[in-house]
Every structure is written in structure tokens, then in C-alpha cells.
Design a protein around this motif. Structure first.
Motif, PDB file in Angstrom:
ATOM      1  N   ALA A 257      -4.231   9.714   0.600  1.00 31.68           N
ATOM      2  CA  ALA A 257      -4.169   8.563   1.972  1.00 31.68           C
ATOM      3  C   ALA A 257      -5.278   9.312   2.695  1.00 31.68           C
ATOM      4  CB  ALA A 257      -2.781   8.654   2.464  1.00 31.68           C
TER       5      ALA A 257
ATOM      6  N   GLU B  31      -7.330   3.939   0.839  1.00 32.85           N
ATOM      7  CA  GLU B  31      -6.651   4.377  -0.369  1.00 32.85           C
ATOM      8  C   GLU B  31      -7.571   4.243  -1.689  1.00 32.85           C
ATOM      9  OE1 GLU B  31      -2.408   2.795  -0.623  1.00 32.85           O
ATOM     10  OE2 GLU B  31      -2.288   3.403   1.479  1.00 32.85           O
TER      11      GLU B  31
ATOM     12  N   TRP C  57      -1.831  11.560  -5.429  1.00 32.14           N
ATOM     13  CA  TRP C  57      -1.463  11.167  -4.106  1.00 32.14           C
ATOM     14  C   TRP C  57      -2.736  11.254  -3.169  1.00 32.14           C
ATOM     15  CZ3 TRP C  57      -1.325  12.113   1.041  1.00 32.14           C
ATOM     16  CH2 TRP C  57      -0.343  11.031   1.859  1.00 32.14           C
TER      17      TRP C  57
ATOM     18  N   THR D 202      -6.495  -0.214   3.745  1.00 32.55           N
ATOM     19  CA  THR D 202      -5.149  -0.476   3.637  1.00 32.55           C
ATOM     20  C   THR D 202      -4.388  -0.346   5.237  1.00 32.55           C
ATOM     21  OG1 THR D 202      -4.607   1.952   3.359  1.00 32.55           O
ATOM     22  CG2 THR D 202      -4.747   0.335   1.612  1.00 32.55           C
TER      23      THR D 202
ATOM     24  N   SER E 274       0.763  -1.169   0.131  1.00 30.81           N
ATOM     25  CA  SER E 274      -0.019   0.088  -0.263  1.00 30.81           C
ATOM     26  C   SER E 274       0.904   1.194  -0.032  1.00 30.81           C
ATOM     27  CB  SER E 274      -1.108   0.017   1.272  1.00 30.81           C
ATOM     28  OG  SER E 274      -0.167   0.100   2.480  1.00 30.81           O
ATOM     29  N   LEU E 275       0.084   2.448  -0.332  1.00 23.90           N
ATOM     30  CA  LEU E 275       1.028   3.578  -0.244  1.00 23.90           C
ATOM     31  C   LEU E 275       1.426   4.079   1.174  1.00 23.90           C
ATOM     32  CD1 LEU E 275       1.685   6.586  -1.548  1.00 23.90           C
ATOM     33  CD2 LEU E 275      -0.423   7.127  -0.921  1.00 23.90           C
TER      34      LEU E 275
END
Length: 243
Positions: A208, A199, A206, A187, A156-157
Motif C-alpha cells: 500500500a 495499490e 501486501w 485507490t 481496495s486494500l
């Protein structure tokens, strides 16, 4: 962008009073502001104005490099299709809700880097058609004034940003995600199954969202500060260097 500091819009929260002021106020948490500043951003409070017409919100956000949706009171249940409010629902403000939801929609639509915290995560979920559990089940099941571990999904980010598969999260919420909004993926989770991060894997920009308050401990926990650092970096390089 002003100098080397990208401009970060943070919708203010309505407050009945503030210690330094004589009247009702619009506020943001100092810890949140300082976390953005440490990351190299220029945090600016945004007046929540309704009706939040899409064109007006778009014009107001045009000068910013990123958006941070902060914590706050509960969102009106009618926003996610429920007519009756649980007795624990508090600090609902329709003007605040309308503004935050439109800000979230616009930021996602145009690819403005977006970090959503606590209420902010719930706003994004609702903006994308998701729902909430109005209350997590009573005094001993809510995540209010607790610090606990959350498990982060591999790949995941959030894992890339923090470098961790577990984080220690400072929480203050009694509601949680029920049905995920369109395109969202969980996530991070708490031990009780509460979704702690979201996410949008298909989103090129970007984004989150975390259900906890990373600003609470970011001054001493590099894992939490890393979230702000990555967000501000994305705002700085927006349109020049994908994350």
C-alpha cells in the motif's frame, strides 16, 4: 524476525543537522518509528548507500520482514524523464533516490510487504515507470501543512485495512502523481483529484502507498494506525498466511 517483532527496514533520510548531534545525520521521523512499534514491529533504519547495486540491496534486505519507504525531499526530475527542474523542487539527493528506487523494486519483486508514505509513494510510482507533476500549481494548490478528507475506493486494500471509505489525511507535499506506473491503481483521491493512495491489484504480496503522512495522527486516529497494524501483520505472517 526478532522474537515476536518482525524486522521493518526504513531507509534513513540524509539531514544536514540534528539537534542531538554535532554533524550531519541520517534520520527517520520519531512518529513513524513509534507507529511501527505500536503495531508490533521492530523498526530499523537502513543506511542509503549508492551505487545501489541490485545484488547488494537484495542481500541487505534479506534479513527483513517488511520495508517502509518514508517521506522526504523531492526526487530528481531526471528519474522520470524530465531534464529541467521546477524552481520549487528541493532537497534532491541522487544517492538517496538511487537507493530508495532499488529498494522499492526489490521489495516488490520478491514480495516483501511494503508500505510507502508520501515521497515513498512517488518512489514506487517512478520505480514502475510513472511520472510526477513537479509542482501542483502554486501556493494555494499545494497540499502542505493541511489536513483534509480523502475518498477511498470501495473494495481496495485500503478500505479493507481501515474499514472506511473516507479518511482524514495529514498532508505535506507539493508534487503529485502524473502518469501511473505499470500495474498501479489509484485507490484514494482528494477533492481536487490528487491521487492520494496507490495499490498493485495483481501483486500477491501486501503493498500500500499513501501520499499523506499517516504517522502524523496515528497516535490518536485508529484509522491511520490501522495502516501500520496491517502492514506489520503482513510482515509477521509473510510466507505463512496471505493477507
Amino acid at each position: 524476525m526478532t522474537g515476536d517483532r518482525p524486522l521493518i527496514a526504513i531507509p534513513a533520510r540524509f539531514s544536514a543537522s540534528a539537534s542531538a548531534l554535532r554533524y550531519a545525520a541520517e534520520v527517520n521521523a520519531r512518529a513513524l518509528i513509534e507507529a511501527v512499534w505500536r503495531a508490533g514491529g521492530e523498526p530499523l533504519s537502513l543506511h542509503p548507500r549508492a551505487p545501489a547495486a541490485p545484488a547488494e540491496v537484495a542481500a541487505r534486505l534479506a534479513r527483513f520482514d517488511g520495508v517502509l519507504l518514508p517521506g522526504g525531499g523531492d526526487i530528481a526530475p531526471h528519474r522520470y524523464g524530465e531534464d529541467d527542474a521546477h524552481e520549487s523542487v528541493y532537497d534532491v539527493d541522487d544517492e538517496q533516490d538511487a537507493f530508495d528506487i532499488e529498494v522499492a523494486r526489490h521489495a516488490l519483486e520478491i514480495g516483501l510487504p511494503l508500505l510507502a508514505v508520501c515521497r515513498g509513494l512517488q518512489v514506487v510510482n517512478i520505480a514502475l515507470g510513472g511520472t510526477l507533476h513537479q509542482d501542483m500549481g502554486g501556493e494555494h494548490r499545494i497540499h502542505r501543512h493541511i489536513v483534509h478528507p480523502v475518498a477511498i475506493v470501495r473494495g481496495s486494500l485500503l478500505e479493507r485495512v481501515t474499514g472506511e471509505q473516507k479518511a482524514i489525511a495529514s498532508c505535506y507535499h507539493h508534487q503529485r502523481v502524473a502518469r501511473l506506473g505499470s500495474g498501479l491503481t489509484a485507490t484514494a483521491e482528494a477533492a481536487d483529484g490528487t491521487i492520494e493512495a496507490l495499490e498493485l491489484p495483481a501483486l500477491p504480496s501486501w503493498f500500500a502507498a499513501v501520499q499523506w503522512h499517516p504517522e502524523d495522527t496515528a497516535h490518536r486516529d485508529p484509522v491511520q494506525q490501522a495502516l501500520f497494524d496491517a502492514f506489520v501483520h503482513a510482515a509477521r505472517v509473510r510466507g505463512r498466511d496471505p493477507w
